[in-house]
Design a protein around this motif. Structure first.
Motif, mmCIF file in Angstrom:
data_model
loop_
_atom_site.group_PDB
_atom_site.id
_atom_site.type_symbol
_atom_site.label_atom_id
_atom_site.label_comp_id
_atom_site.label_asym_id
_atom_site.label_seq_id
_atom_site.Cartn_x
_atom_site.Cartn_y
_atom_site.Cartn_z
ATOM 1 N N PHE A 90 -0.097 6.934 -19.194
ATOM 2 C CA PHE A 90 -0.679 5.637 -18.401
ATOM 3 C C PHE A 90 0.073 5.604 -17.110
ATOM 4 O O PHE A 90 1.217 5.540 -16.921
ATOM 5 C CB PHE A 90 -0.648 4.302 -19.085
ATOM 6 N N SER A 91 -0.762 5.234 -16.051
ATOM 7 C CA SER A 91 -0.068 5.094 -14.747
ATOM 8 C C SER A 91 -0.767 3.877 -13.902
ATOM 9 O O SER A 91 -1.931 3.744 -13.769
ATOM 10 C CB SER A 91 -0.544 6.328 -13.798
ATOM 11 N N TRP A 92 0.123 2.932 -13.801
ATOM 12 C CA TRP A 92 -0.183 1.569 -13.191
ATOM 13 C C TRP A 92 -0.530 1.629 -11.676
ATOM 14 O O TRP A 92 -1.612 1.352 -11.241
ATOM 15 C CB TRP A 92 0.922 0.762 -13.191
ATOM 16 N N PRO A 93 0.175 2.601 -10.827
ATOM 17 C CA PRO A 93 -0.504 2.797 -9.490
ATOM 18 C C PRO A 93 -2.097 3.331 -9.389
ATOM 19 O O PRO A 93 -2.606 2.994 -8.694
ATOM 20 C CB PRO A 93 0.611 3.858 -9.297
ATOM 21 N N TYR A 94 -2.311 4.305 -10.435
ATOM 22 C CA TYR A 94 -3.436 4.982 -10.441
ATOM 23 C C TYR A 94 -4.579 4.122 -10.792
ATOM 24 O O TYR A 94 -5.745 3.989 -10.483
ATOM 25 C CB TYR A 94 -3.636 6.320 -11.283
ATOM 26 N N ALA A 95 -4.153 3.181 -11.583
ATOM 27 C CA ALA A 95 -5.099 2.109 -12.303
ATOM 28 C C ALA A 95 -5.365 1.142 -11.146
ATOM 29 O O ALA A 95 -6.691 0.661 -11.056
ATOM 30 C CB ALA A 95 -4.288 1.314 -13.403
ATOM 31 N N ILE A 96 -4.329 0.693 -10.376
ATOM 32 C CA ILE A 96 -4.646 -0.375 -9.269
ATOM 33 C C ILE A 96 -5.437 0.318 -8.233
ATOM 34 O O ILE A 96 -6.208 -0.416 -7.642
ATOM 35 C CB ILE A 96 -3.031 -0.758 -8.760
ATOM 36 N N ILE A 97 -4.785 1.744 -7.626
ATOM 37 C CA ILE A 97 -5.758 2.208 -6.599
ATOM 38 C C ILE A 97 -7.070 2.546 -6.984
ATOM 39 O O ILE A 97 -7.961 2.271 -5.969
ATOM 40 C CB ILE A 97 -4.994 3.472 -6.167
ATOM 41 N N GLY A 98 -7.243 3.146 -8.192
ATOM 42 C CA GLY A 98 -8.611 3.121 -8.506
ATOM 43 C C GLY A 98 -9.505 2.120 -8.561
ATOM 44 O O GLY A 98 -10.780 2.136 -8.139
ATOM 45 N N ALA A 102 0.922 -1.323 -0.018
ATOM 46 C CA ALA A 102 -0.019 -0.055 0.157
ATOM 47 C C ALA A 102 0.767 1.310 -0.054
ATOM 48 O O ALA A 102 0.523 2.154 -0.866
ATOM 49 C CB ALA A 102 -0.914 0.081 1.123
ATOM 50 N N MET A 103 1.971 1.606 0.809
ATOM 51 C CA MET A 103 2.684 2.372 0.864
ATOM 52 C C MET A 103 3.666 2.507 -0.294
ATOM 53 O O MET A 103 3.731 3.637 -1.051
ATOM 54 C CB MET A 103 3.651 2.319 2.239
ATOM 55 N N GLY A 104 3.792 1.558 -1.113
ATOM 56 C CA GLY A 104 4.867 1.587 -2.199
ATOM 57 C C GLY A 104 3.745 1.987 -3.409
ATOM 58 O O GLY A 104 4.295 2.871 -4.285
ATOM 59 N N LEU A 105 2.509 1.609 -3.449
ATOM 60 C CA LEU A 105 1.504 2.212 -4.704
ATOM 61 C C LEU A 105 1.385 3.816 -4.449
ATOM 62 O O LEU A 105 1.196 4.328 -5.296
ATOM 63 C CB LEU A 105 0.117 1.386 -4.337
ATOM 64 N N ILE A 106 1.242 4.173 -3.086
ATOM 65 C CA ILE A 106 1.116 5.739 -2.921
ATOM 66 C C ILE A 106 2.335 6.334 -3.190
ATOM 67 O O ILE A 106 2.430 7.465 -3.881
ATOM 68 C CB ILE A 106 0.737 5.825 -1.159
#
Length: 316
Positions: free
Chosen positions: A284-292, A46-50
């Motif tokens: 394109f952003s993988w972190p934003y895709a996963i978090i969303g 979670a911290m890594g994705l942020i």
């Protein structure tokens, strides 16, 4: 060896209460090790994705910083487990009591003091390595481990057997409890709990329906999240073509000559420089895709779970 095994067997006192002690070998039985890796890994992820979503940290790419957070959290967890091995000399003696109403793990004052000391060491280790949030979470878990906890048998909805680890996992509506018992008494404790557990645990067909309902809610939440986010993605792409901004997105953040706006799978960046009045880029952003995806899926799953619980209560 026979005397030691006999001391760990289930006994019944004059009040009909069952007692037993289980010597958990921390070097061979890796149940707690895996649990700690799951907790620290989830927090680190979670911290890594942020960290990744925040972009570059100076000269350090966001991806690298995310991996650093993940590795740091897991490293602190491994350090704490190593300290536990030393503190308990490789073996934790777990004491259980069980009645017709509940099963509980109980602790002596000396064991509470040992676990509380480990919690303090975990906090210091986390602070020393710059992982204060992860250390606080681990400290709380260790502190809770040293407090007597009851699992009421009537609330058990599912019993998972882990015979290779001498473990029974008692799943309730929200929480779950772990009960360790020696192989000689495994079936005895299993049958005792199963005969007093909730209707869903006793009725195989009802339990299967409950598990199917849970799978359906997970799939429905994932499908709804995918549909919502894909619709959001289409709206944002169309809006960006005409306005250069994402219509359904988080707040626009600007610092100096740089501005950024994030949405599901998209990151819009703007540069205000002297050479040109305005420059922007959409990526394109993988972190934003996963978090969303996870945020919407969790919200839908919670709603479906609450509705299912209200419906079951109404049927009773």
């Amino acid at each position: 060896m026979e005397e030691q095994n006999l001391a760990n067997r289930v006994t019944v006192d004059e009040n009909g209460v069952l007692h037993w002690t289980y010597p958990l070998d921390l070097r061979r039985n890796l149940t707690i090790f895996r649990m700690m890796l799951k907790i620290t890994g989830a927090m680190g992820l979670a911290m890594g994705l942020i960290a990744m979503a925040m972009g570059n940290w100076g000269s350090v790419p966001g991806l690298v910083m995310g991996l650093i957070f993940l590795g740091g959290c897991v490293g602190v967890g491994l350090l704490i487990y190593g300290i536990m091995l030393l503190a308990y000399r490789g073996v934790m003696r777990l004491h259980f009591v069980m009645t017709d109403e509940f099963v509980a793990q109980v602790y002596s004052q000396a064991e509470r003091n040992t676990t509380d000391t480990l919690a303090a060491v975990a906090l210091v280790a986390g602070l020393a390595t710059g992982r204060a949030g992860q250390a606080l979470g681990t400290t709380t878990n260790l502190h809770n481990m040293s407090r007597n906890s009851k699992c009421f048998l009537s609330g058990v909805r599912r019993i998972i057997q882990r015979r290779d680890s001498d473990l029974l996992i008692l799943k309730q509506a929200v929480f779950q409890s772990q009960v360790f018992v020696c192989p000689e008494d495994y079936d005895l404790v299993l049958e005792y709990i199963a005969s007093r557990a909730g209707e869903e645990a006793r009725d195989e067909e009802l339990g299967r329906e409950h598990r199917m309902g849970r799978r359906f809610r997970l799939l429905a939440a994932a499908g709804a999240s995918l549909a919502v986010n894909l619709a959001t993605l289409i709206v944002n792409l169309n809006a960006y073509k005409t306005t250069g901004m994402l219509k359904l997105a988080g707040p626009y953040q600007r610092g100096g000559d740089y501005g950024r706006q994030g949405a599901f799978a998209l990151m819009a960046e703007d540069w205000f420089v002297t050479e040109a009045p305005f420059q922007h880029r959409l990526s394109f952003s993988w972190p934003y895709a996963i978090i969303g995806f996870l945020v919407v899926a969790l919200a839908v799953w919670l709603v479906l779970t609450v509705v299912a619980a209200i419906r079951r209560r109404g049927e009773k």
